[in-house]
Design a protein around this motif. Structure first.
Motif, PDB file in Angstrom:
ATOM      1  N   SER A   1     -98.044  18.662  81.258  1.00 14.66           N
ATOM      2  CA  SER A   1     -97.607  19.329  82.257  1.00 14.66           C
ATOM      3  C   SER A   1     -97.602  20.434  82.457  1.00 14.66           C
ATOM      4  O   SER A   1     -98.556  21.861  82.080  1.00 14.66           O
ATOM      5  CB  SER A   1     -95.778  19.004  81.826  1.00 14.66           C
ATOM      6  OG  SER A   1     -94.937  19.612  83.491  1.00 14.66           O
TER       7      SER A   1
ATOM      8  N   GLU B   1     -95.522  23.104  84.309  1.00 11.86           N
ATOM      9  CA  GLU B   1     -94.556  23.070  83.980  1.00 11.86           C
ATOM     10  C   GLU B   1     -93.375  22.866  82.546  1.00 11.86           C
ATOM     11  O   GLU B   1     -93.591  22.028  82.885  1.00 11.86           O
ATOM     12  CB  GLU B   1     -92.972  22.927  85.418  1.00 11.86           C
ATOM     13  CG  GLU B   1     -94.124  23.642  86.494  1.00 11.86           C
ATOM     14  CD  GLU B   1     -94.116  24.991  86.911  1.00 11.86           C
ATOM     15  OE1 GLU B   1     -93.129  25.293  86.642  1.00 11.86           O
ATOM     16  OE2 GLU B   1     -94.943  25.075  87.262  1.00 11.86           O
ATOM     17  N   PRO B   2     -93.304  24.157  82.017  1.00  8.94           N
ATOM     18  CA  PRO B   2     -92.502  23.780  81.252  1.00  8.94           C
ATOM     19  C   PRO B   2     -90.663  23.138  81.530  1.00  8.94           C
ATOM     20  O   PRO B   2     -90.737  22.179  79.834  1.00  8.94           O
ATOM     21  CB  PRO B   2     -92.432  25.485  80.412  1.00  8.94           C
ATOM     22  CG  PRO B   2     -93.644  26.338  81.237  1.00  8.94           C
ATOM     23  CD  PRO B   2     -93.554  25.514  82.241  1.00  8.94           C
ATOM     24  N   THR B   3     -90.020  23.087  82.380  1.00  5.77           N
ATOM     25  CA  THR B   3     -89.597  22.788  82.631  1.00  5.77           C
ATOM     26  C   THR B   3     -89.452  20.774  83.120  1.00  5.77           C
ATOM     27  O   THR B   3     -88.568  20.269  83.101  1.00  5.77           O
ATOM     28  CB  THR B   3     -88.524  22.948  83.587  1.00  5.77           C
ATOM     29  OG1 THR B   3     -89.478  23.142  84.738  1.00  5.77           O
ATOM     30  CG2 THR B   3     -88.026  24.922  83.161  1.00  5.77           C
TER      31      THR B   3
ATOM     32  N   ASP C   1     -94.114  16.000  79.472  1.00  2.00           N
ATOM     33  CA  ASP C   1     -95.010  15.692  79.428  1.00  2.00           C
ATOM     34  C   ASP C   1     -95.129  14.283  79.916  1.00  2.00           C
ATOM     35  O   ASP C   1     -94.387  14.046  79.378  1.00  2.00           O
ATOM     36  CB  ASP C   1     -95.682  16.024  78.010  1.00  2.00           C
ATOM     37  CG  ASP C   1     -96.283  17.472  77.945  1.00  2.00           C
ATOM     38  OD1 ASP C   1     -96.492  18.382  78.693  1.00  2.00           O
ATOM     39  OD2 ASP C   1     -96.176  17.933  77.184  1.00  2.00           O
TER      40      ASP C   1
ATOM     41  N   TYR D   1     -84.119  19.836  80.212  1.00  2.00           N
ATOM     42  CA  TYR D   1     -85.684  20.181  79.643  1.00  2.00           C
ATOM     43  C   TYR D   1     -86.206  21.750  79.314  1.00  2.00           C
ATOM     44  O   TYR D   1     -86.389  22.784  80.132  1.00  2.00           O
ATOM     45  CB  TYR D   1     -86.767  19.799  80.667  1.00  2.00           C
ATOM     46  CG  TYR D   1     -86.317  17.751  80.750  1.00  2.00           C
ATOM     47  CD1 TYR D   1     -86.696  16.885  80.262  1.00  2.00           C
ATOM     48  CD2 TYR D   1     -85.465  17.484  82.070  1.00  2.00           C
ATOM     49  CE1 TYR D   1     -86.016  15.293  80.084  1.00  2.00           C
ATOM     50  CE2 TYR D   1     -85.134  16.624  81.929  1.00  2.00           C
ATOM     51  CZ  TYR D   1     -85.189  15.359  81.425  1.00  2.00           C
ATOM     52  OH  TYR D   1     -84.755  13.982  81.254  1.00  2.00           O
ATOM     53  N   ASP D   2     -86.616  22.003  78.237  1.00  2.00           N
ATOM     54  CA  ASP D   2     -87.667  23.062  77.800  1.00  2.00           C
ATOM     55  C   ASP D   2     -89.430  22.465  77.309  1.00  2.00           C
ATOM     56  O   ASP D   2     -89.054  22.577  76.307  1.00  2.00           O
ATOM     57  CB  ASP D   2     -86.706  24.016  76.675  1.00  2.00           C
ATOM     58  CG  ASP D   2     -86.875  25.443  76.872  1.00  2.00           C
ATOM     59  OD1 ASP D   2     -87.952  26.093  77.873  1.00  2.00           O
ATOM     60  OD2 ASP D   2     -86.802  25.910  75.462  1.00  2.00           O
ATOM     61  N   HIS D   3     -89.687  23.879  76.915  1.00  2.00           N
ATOM     62  CA  HIS D   3     -90.820  23.829  75.990  1.00  2.00           C
ATOM     63  C   HIS D   3     -91.619  22.760  77.082  1.00  2.00           C
ATOM     64  O   HIS D   3     -91.600  21.639  75.219  1.00  2.00           O
ATOM     65  CB  HIS D   3     -90.955  24.130  75.379  1.00  2.00           C
ATOM     66  CG  HIS D   3     -92.570  24.788  75.149  1.00  2.00           C
ATOM     67  ND1 HIS D   3     -93.288  25.610  75.150  1.00  2.00           N
ATOM     68  CD2 HIS D   3     -92.569  24.345  73.816  1.00  2.00           C
ATOM     69  CE1 HIS D   3     -93.816  25.941  74.596  1.00  2.00           C
ATOM     70  NE2 HIS D   3     -94.066  25.012  74.149  1.00  2.00           N
ATOM     71  N   TYR D   4     -91.503  21.770  77.894  1.00  2.00           N
ATOM     72  CA  TYR D   4     -92.352  20.442  77.712  1.00  2.00           C
ATOM     73  C   TYR D   4     -91.977  19.133  77.481  1.00  2.00           C
ATOM     74  O   TYR D   4     -92.517  17.988  77.370  1.00  2.00           O
ATOM     75  CB  TYR D   4     -93.745  20.069  77.684  1.00  2.00           C
ATOM     76  CG  TYR D   4     -94.592  21.536  78.235  1.00  2.00           C
ATOM     77  CD1 TYR D   4     -95.151  21.176  79.121  1.00  2.00           C
ATOM     78  CD2 TYR D   4     -94.684  22.768  77.515  1.00  2.00           C
ATOM     79  CE1 TYR D   4     -95.773  22.907  79.600  1.00  2.00           C
ATOM     80  CE2 TYR D   4     -95.553  23.367  78.314  1.00  2.00           C
ATOM     81  CZ  TYR D   4     -95.648  23.596  78.797  1.00  2.00           C
ATOM     82  OH  TYR D   4     -96.680  24.955  79.456  1.00  2.00           O
ATOM     83  N   HIS D   5     -90.620  19.286  76.467  1.00  2.00           N
ATOM     84  CA  HIS D   5     -90.052  18.570  76.300  1.00  2.00           C
ATOM     85  C   HIS D   5     -88.119  18.733  76.630  1.00  2.00           C
ATOM     86  O   HIS D   5     -87.687  19.472  77.015  1.00  2.00           O
ATOM     87  CB  HIS D   5     -90.071  18.215  74.757  1.00  2.00           C
ATOM     88  CG  HIS D   5     -91.840  17.913  74.314  1.00  2.00           C
ATOM     89  ND1 HIS D   5     -92.465  18.812  74.074  1.00  2.00           N
ATOM     90  CD2 HIS D   5     -92.119  17.120  74.288  1.00  2.00           C
ATOM     91  CE1 HIS D   5     -93.336  18.517  74.236  1.00  2.00           C
ATOM     92  NE2 HIS D   5     -93.329  16.893  73.843  1.00  2.00           N
TER      93      HIS D   5
ATOM     94  N   SER E   1     -84.484  18.791  74.666  1.00  2.00           N
ATOM     95  CA  SER E   1     -83.635  20.192  74.028  1.00  2.00           C
ATOM     96  C   SER E   1     -82.952  19.938  73.556  1.00  2.00           C
ATOM     97  O   SER E   1     -83.147  20.513  71.909  1.00  2.00           O
ATOM     98  CB  SER E   1     -84.253  21.834  74.831  1.00  2.00           C
ATOM     99  OG  SER E   1     -83.315  21.404  75.987  1.00  2.00           O
TER     100      SER E   1
END
Length: 295
Positions: free
Chosen positions: A101, A103-105, A108, A160-164, A166
């Motif tokens: 992705s 964007e981290p939010t 993927d 969602y945080d850091h592509y996953h 949370s």
């Protein structure tokens, strides 16, 4: 493999001769997360590096010679083999593929793909949702995959945080993980087993699922079956560790020490392994890495 001044390379261990030798030439890679897979004819070398790197998928002879690239992956992708594995039908390869992705939010995108090295065709067979899944193996010409889903009536929204995702712990009561058999030809998918949570709560072997219940019974459920089979009643001091072709490894404590126990599936006998190791300045039970062959 090893990482250092000589790059990242593969080593072949011959258990019958207690020898170790280098396989092929080392690869000059930035990080050491190289994954190595083998079938009867070839070795496959897979590496994804970091999000700034372009994935690498190579094939060589079993001795490491004639190594060649199988596919030119685009930037912003990864071949997620570290926890999903690689399967082959003799012509095509199947593996977990990731589109990273921007964007981290935004999570993927993960998919199970089929790669035909000859035609250079990369085809998506199925996509995993935000809660993921893995390629676990093969069974009856089908691909075994896990798939984790969130119940529609879940009152908590995913964060969602850091592509996953949370907030796994909050969502866990509404998550279900299923083991599915996917037909790569027809695309049909059959659920073989399901459990609550975001991971499979049983040990998967070639053709069965294994677990130990609250009564300390060793249970086996052949893939495709609806019920468990009681294999044996185990002492309350032992716990399931690994299931191999002929043996089941268990661990327990006796006289303040941890021990490995071996349950033989063919005759139902069990013995304590006398092998020990000195690790972390402590006398500990041996750590079994893999099954080298029958017996």
């Amino acid at each position: 493999y090893r990482y250092g001044d000589g790059g990242v390379g593969a080593r072949y261990l011959d258990f019958s001769k207690a020898t170790e030798e280098m396989v092929g030439e080392p690869l000059e890679l930035e990080t050491a997360n190289l994954q190595l897979f083998a079938d009867e004819e070839s070795l496959y070398w897979a590496w994804s590096g970091t999000i700034r790197d372009t994935p690498i998928l190579l094939r060589s002879d079993l001795d490491g010679k004639n190594r060649e690239s199988l596919y030119e992956f685009p930037q912003g992708t990864a071949i997620a083999l570290w926890d999903g594995g690689l399967a082959s039908d003799g012509t095509a390869l199947y593996f977990r593929y990731c589109r990273i992705s921007d964007e981290p939010t935004v999570p993927d995108d993960y998919a199970l793909v089929r790669l035909d090295p000859e035609s250079q065709e990369l085809e998506t067979l199925t996509e995993w949702g935000d809660f993921g899944g893995d390629l676990q193996g093969v069974w009856q010409d089908k691909l075994l995959i896990t798939r984790t889903t969130l119940a529609e009536d879940c009152p908590i929204e995913p964060v969602y945080d850091h592509y996953h995702v949370s907030n796994w712990e909050e969502l866990s009561p509404w998550l279900t993980t299923s083991l599915c058999a996917l037909d790569p030809v027809t695309g049909e998918e059959e659920v073989l087993y399901s459990c609550q949570g975001n991971w499979l709560d049983r040990r998967l072997t070639t053709d069965a699922l294994w677990t130990m219940d609250e009564e300390h019974r060793l249970l086996c459920r052949p893939l495709g079956a609806a019920e468990d089979t009681v294999v044996t009643q185990l002492p309350e001091t032992l716990y399931l560790q690994i299931v191999y072709t002929e043996d089941v490894l268990l661990y327990g404590e006796e006289a303040g020490k941890q021990w490995i126990y071996v349950y033989h599936l063919d005759d139902g006998t069990m013995a304590r392994s006398p092998l020990r190791r000195w690790f972390g300045q402590e006398d500990q039970a041996i750590h079994v890495v893999a099954e080298a062959g029958p017996g």
